[in-house]
Design a protein around this motif. Structure first.
Motif, PDB file in Angstrom:
ATOM      1  N   PRO A 211      -1.765 -49.806  -8.027  1.00  0.00           N
ATOM      2  CA  PRO A 211      -3.101 -49.335  -7.585  1.00  0.00           C
ATOM      3  C   PRO A 211      -3.510 -47.743  -7.392  1.00  0.00           C
ATOM      4  CG  PRO A 211      -2.309 -51.226  -6.091  1.00  0.00           C
ATOM      5  CD  PRO A 211      -1.183 -50.777  -6.898  1.00  0.00           C
ATOM      6  N   LEU A 212      -2.415 -47.007  -6.854  1.00  0.00           N
ATOM      7  CA  LEU A 212      -2.388 -45.675  -6.528  1.00  0.00           C
ATOM      8  C   LEU A 212      -2.789 -44.965  -7.926  1.00  0.00           C
ATOM      9  CD1 LEU A 212      -2.170 -43.118  -4.696  1.00  0.00           C
ATOM     10  CD2 LEU A 212       0.200 -43.003  -5.451  1.00  0.00           C
ATOM     11  N   ALA A 213      -2.238 -45.435  -9.002  1.00  0.00           N
ATOM     12  CA  ALA A 213      -2.533 -44.744 -10.400  1.00  0.00           C
ATOM     13  C   ALA A 213      -4.069 -44.949 -10.480  1.00  0.00           C
ATOM     14  CB  ALA A 213      -1.579 -45.195 -11.572  1.00  0.00           C
ATOM     15  N   TRP A 214      -4.781 -46.245 -10.365  1.00  0.00           N
ATOM     16  CA  TRP A 214      -6.011 -46.475 -10.556  1.00  0.00           C
ATOM     17  C   TRP A 214      -6.832 -45.524  -9.698  1.00  0.00           C
ATOM     18  CZ3 TRP A 214      -8.143 -49.331 -14.643  1.00  0.00           C
ATOM     19  CH2 TRP A 214      -7.444 -49.897 -15.340  1.00  0.00           C
ATOM     20  N   GLN A 342      -6.048 -38.828 -16.905  1.00  0.00           N
ATOM     21  CA  GLN A 342      -6.981 -38.068 -17.555  1.00  0.00           C
ATOM     22  C   GLN A 342      -7.791 -38.881 -18.613  1.00  0.00           C
ATOM     23  OE1 GLN A 342      -6.876 -33.911 -17.184  1.00  0.00           O
ATOM     24  NE2 GLN A 342      -4.745 -33.786 -17.199  1.00  0.00           N
ATOM     25  N   GLY A 343      -7.044 -39.484 -19.316  1.00  0.00           N
ATOM     26  CA  GLY A 343      -7.594 -40.469 -20.255  1.00  0.00           C
ATOM     27  C   GLY A 343      -8.816 -41.315 -19.683  1.00  0.00           C
ATOM     28  N   GLY A 344      -8.532 -42.009 -18.722  1.00  0.00           N
ATOM     29  CA  GLY A 344      -9.716 -42.801 -17.926  1.00  0.00           C
ATOM     30  C   GLY A 344     -10.747 -41.848 -17.360  1.00  0.00           C
ATOM     31  N   ARG A 345     -10.337 -40.834 -16.625  1.00  0.00           N
ATOM     32  CA  ARG A 345     -11.160 -39.921 -16.097  1.00  0.00           C
ATOM     33  C   ARG A 345     -12.114 -39.279 -17.143  1.00  0.00           C
ATOM     34  NH1 ARG A 345      -8.815 -33.605 -15.899  1.00  0.00           N
ATOM     35  NH2 ARG A 345     -10.992 -32.627 -15.143  1.00  0.00           N
ATOM     36  N   TYR A 346     -11.709 -39.034 -18.407  1.00  0.00           N
ATOM     37  CA  TYR A 346     -12.733 -38.486 -19.201  1.00  0.00           C
ATOM     38  C   TYR A 346     -13.516 -39.615 -19.929  1.00  0.00           C
ATOM     39  CZ  TYR A 346     -10.519 -33.965 -19.106  1.00  0.00           C
ATOM     40  OH  TYR A 346      -9.718 -32.776 -18.653  1.00  0.00           O
ATOM     41  N   THR A 347     -12.972 -40.823 -19.983  1.00  0.00           N
ATOM     42  CA  THR A 347     -13.810 -41.751 -20.372  1.00  0.00           C
ATOM     43  C   THR A 347     -14.969 -42.284 -19.546  1.00  0.00           C
ATOM     44  OG1 THR A 347     -12.182 -42.759 -21.592  1.00  0.00           O
ATOM     45  CG2 THR A 347     -13.758 -44.354 -21.185  1.00  0.00           C
ATOM     46  N   LEU A 348     -14.716 -42.077 -18.314  1.00  0.00           N
ATOM     47  CA  LEU A 348     -15.724 -42.354 -17.292  1.00  0.00           C
ATOM     48  C   LEU A 348     -16.740 -41.234 -17.104  1.00  0.00           C
ATOM     49  CD1 LEU A 348     -13.485 -43.739 -14.277  1.00  0.00           C
ATOM     50  CD2 LEU A 348     -15.363 -44.943 -15.679  1.00  0.00           C
ATOM     51  N   ALA A 349     -16.160 -39.878 -17.331  1.00  0.00           N
ATOM     52  CA  ALA A 349     -16.831 -38.613 -17.038  1.00  0.00           C
ATOM     53  C   ALA A 349     -17.883 -38.673 -18.183  1.00  0.00           C
ATOM     54  CB  ALA A 349     -15.812 -37.408 -17.227  1.00  0.00           C
ATOM     55  N   ALA A 350     -17.390 -39.140 -19.183  1.00  0.00           N
ATOM     56  CA  ALA A 350     -18.468 -39.334 -20.744  1.00  0.00           C
ATOM     57  C   ALA A 350     -19.662 -39.942 -20.427  1.00  0.00           C
ATOM     58  CB  ALA A 350     -17.878 -39.770 -21.778  1.00  0.00           C
ATOM     59  N   MET A 351     -19.860 -41.072 -19.404  1.00  0.00           N
ATOM     60  CA  MET A 351     -21.027 -41.575 -19.145  1.00  0.00           C
ATOM     61  C   MET A 351     -22.144 -40.848 -18.367  1.00  0.00           C
ATOM     62  SD  MET A 351     -19.205 -45.171 -17.758  1.00  0.00           S
ATOM     63  CE  MET A 351     -18.060 -45.941 -18.738  1.00  0.00           C
ATOM     64  N   VAL A 379     -19.809 -42.606  -4.608  1.00  0.00           N
ATOM     65  CA  VAL A 379     -18.854 -43.286  -5.336  1.00  0.00           C
ATOM     66  C   VAL A 379     -17.239 -42.523  -5.234  1.00  0.00           C
ATOM     67  CG1 VAL A 379     -18.058 -44.660  -7.418  1.00  0.00           C
ATOM     68  CG2 VAL A 379     -20.131 -44.739  -6.244  1.00  0.00           C
ATOM     69  N   SER A 380     -17.360 -41.269  -5.765  1.00  0.00           N
ATOM     70  CA  SER A 380     -16.230 -40.537  -5.802  1.00  0.00           C
ATOM     71  C   SER A 380     -15.653 -40.373  -4.431  1.00  0.00           C
ATOM     72  CB  SER A 380     -16.460 -38.996  -6.347  1.00  0.00           C
ATOM     73  OG  SER A 380     -15.590 -38.185  -6.504  1.00  0.00           O
ATOM     74  N   ALA A 381     -16.309 -40.307  -3.286  1.00  0.00           N
ATOM     75  CA  ALA A 381     -15.672 -40.052  -2.145  1.00  0.00           C
ATOM     76  C   ALA A 381     -15.175 -41.299  -1.476  1.00  0.00           C
ATOM     77  CB  ALA A 381     -16.878 -39.819  -0.907  1.00  0.00           C
ATOM     78  N   ILE A 382     -15.577 -42.668  -1.941  1.00  0.00           N
ATOM     79  CA  ILE A 382     -14.655 -43.775  -1.628  1.00  0.00           C
ATOM     80  C   ILE A 382     -13.307 -43.762  -2.379  1.00  0.00           C
ATOM     81  CG2 ILE A 382     -14.543 -46.196  -2.095  1.00  0.00           C
ATOM     82  CD1 ILE A 382     -17.682 -46.169  -2.044  1.00  0.00           C
ATOM     83  N   PHE A 383     -13.354 -43.359  -3.714  1.00  0.00           N
ATOM     84  CA  PHE A 383     -12.010 -43.297  -4.210  1.00  0.00           C
ATOM     85  C   PHE A 383     -11.190 -42.288  -3.766  1.00  0.00           C
ATOM     86  CE2 PHE A 383     -14.447 -45.690  -7.506  1.00  0.00           C
ATOM     87  CZ  PHE A 383     -13.835 -46.649  -7.633  1.00  0.00           C
ATOM     88  N   ALA A 384     -11.624 -41.179  -3.293  1.00  0.00           N
ATOM     89  CA  ALA A 384     -11.054 -40.093  -2.835  1.00  0.00           C
ATOM     90  C   ALA A 384     -10.320 -40.551  -1.590  1.00  0.00           C
ATOM     91  CB  ALA A 384     -12.053 -38.687  -2.762  1.00  0.00           C
TER      92      ALA A 384
END
Length: 404
Positions: A211-214, A342-351, A379-384
């Motif tokens: 979960p930490l990686a996600w 970073q792969g997942g990050r940029y895929t989400l960021a593209a949206m 939403v970012s604050a929740i994951f932070a």
């Protein structure tokens, strides 16, 4: 000081200089395009949705190609892989200057692929070259990224005016890329090709089960979505509010320049607490306040908005990269976490940029756009709050990936 100590110190200083030089190249290709979007649209006749796709394409490529970086580094060596990425970046910048509109999209795609690979490699190299204090050195690298972004945003319009063409303005950044590539090839301390980064990293399946990686990936994705919306659309949104083309470009450039302060300072700030949650909440609060002031607040407070947005985004990005270092026990694991996150990050960021393009295609108000941006901040604050806890991925005695 012994000879070995002197050599080690020299290697670290040389690596820091090269890291900063490479970092300066990883944002102008993105930030230099946004201030020119109005001219580009008038010249090419592209629709707002097509412009949104143009701003989304490099970020999507960042997500697609970032996971390839560890695979390429294992086969070519991290230094050679970074050289290849810089060469691709230069080629992409040159392609964007061709008159044919498809070349603009092809060059932007290549730029995104190159930055995705280079940006993924550097945190792992920092962990390898400077294992002690890697979190603070990540702040230095982030500061270089922010400076490059500020230069791209602030100089984009003046270069277009000076050179007489927005295409030449985009091409001109390839000179900085050539400088970095030649310096990297000539001066980078080498390791043998195929030498793995030190430490155990576990398998990708094991990493995906943590979960930490996600949590790290989803925090990075949401905050990056905001960053690339700013890179891609902030000057256009400011012009829609009534600011002039040049002023909007300089406001964005000033905001990115302010990021230098928090990019370097946020990792230090995070050390005053047991974990990174207080620092993350502070910088995300600055992002939300800055966006509101710039897009909906009193115009007399616009420069306060510029400063708050810059402090917040610089800190968010610096802490995001710092989390990769702090949440991994060794350089090899940092490389794998960097590729995944970073792969997942940029895929989400593209949206994010694409969503703003869709909203503008339907001619929605700035109030709706700003509300959407503030929801992303929430939403970012929740994951932070989850990723910022004092936990670390490690490999136990049996070779299994665990969270300690």
């Amino acid at each position: 000081m012994t000879t070995d100590t002197r050599r080690h110190t020299y290697r670290i200083l040389l690596f820091l200089i090269l890291m900063v030089l490479v970092g300066l190249n990883l944002r102008p290709a993105l930030s230099s395009l946004a201030p020119l979007l109005v001219r580009l649209q008038l010249d090419t006749g592209l629709s707002p949705l097509a412009i949104g796709a143009l701003t989304t394409l490099p970020v999507l490529c960042l997500g697609i190609f970032a996971p390839l970086a560890p695979w390429l580094a294992k086969r070519l060596g991290p230094e050679n892989t970074l050289t290849l990425a810089l060469a691709a970046l230069i080629a992409g910048l040159l392609l964007r200057g061709f008159p044919a509109t498809p070349m603009l999209f092809a060059g932007t795609l290549l730029v995104g692929a190159a930055i995705g690979v280079a940006g993924t490699l550097l945190p792992a190299l920092v962990k390898r070259e400077i294992p002690v204090g890697a979190d603070l050195m990540t702040g230095v690298y982030t500061m270089a990224l922010c400076l490059g972004g500020a230069l791209g945003a602030g100089l984009s319009i003046p270069l277009a005016d000076l050179l007489g063409s927005w295409r030449l303005s985009l091409i001109s950044w390839s000179l900085l890329g050539v400088t970095a590539m030649l310096a990297w090839i000539t001066l980078m301390p080498r390791t043998p090709t195929g030498t793995p980064l030190p430490g155990g990293g576990g398998s990708l399946r094991q990493l995906l089960s943590q979960p930490l990686a996600w949590q790290v990936m989803l925090y990075m994705g949401t905050q990056s979505s905001l960053a690339y919306i700013v890179f891609g659309w902030l000057p256009t949104l400011l012009q829609a509010r009534g600011y002039g083309e040049s002023e909007a470009g300089w406001m964005m450039g000033a905001s990115v320049m302010v990021q230098l302060i928090s990019a370097l300072g946020a990792p230090w700030l995070a050390r005053f607490s047991r974990d990174q949650r207080p620092a993350l909440m502070l910088v995300l609060g600055c992002v939300g306040a800055g966006l509101w002031l710039l897009l909906l607040g009193p115009t007399s407070w616009r420069w306060a908005g510029v400063v708050l947005l810059g402090l917040g985004q610089g800190g968010c990005f610096s802490l995001a990269l710092t989390l990769i270092v702090l949440r991994s026990a060794n350089a090899r694991l940092a490389g794998k976490l960097s590729g995944l996150a970073q792969g997942g990050r940029y895929t989400l960021a593209a949206m994010g940029p694409l969503a703003v393009g869709v909203l503008l295609q339907f001619d929605v108000s700035l109030t709706i756009v700003t509300t959407a941006l503030l929801l992303i901040v929430a939403v970012s604050a929740i994951f932070a709050l989850l990723a910022g806890r004092n936990r670390r991925l490690d490999v136990d005695e049996s070779g299994q990936l665990v969270t300690r």
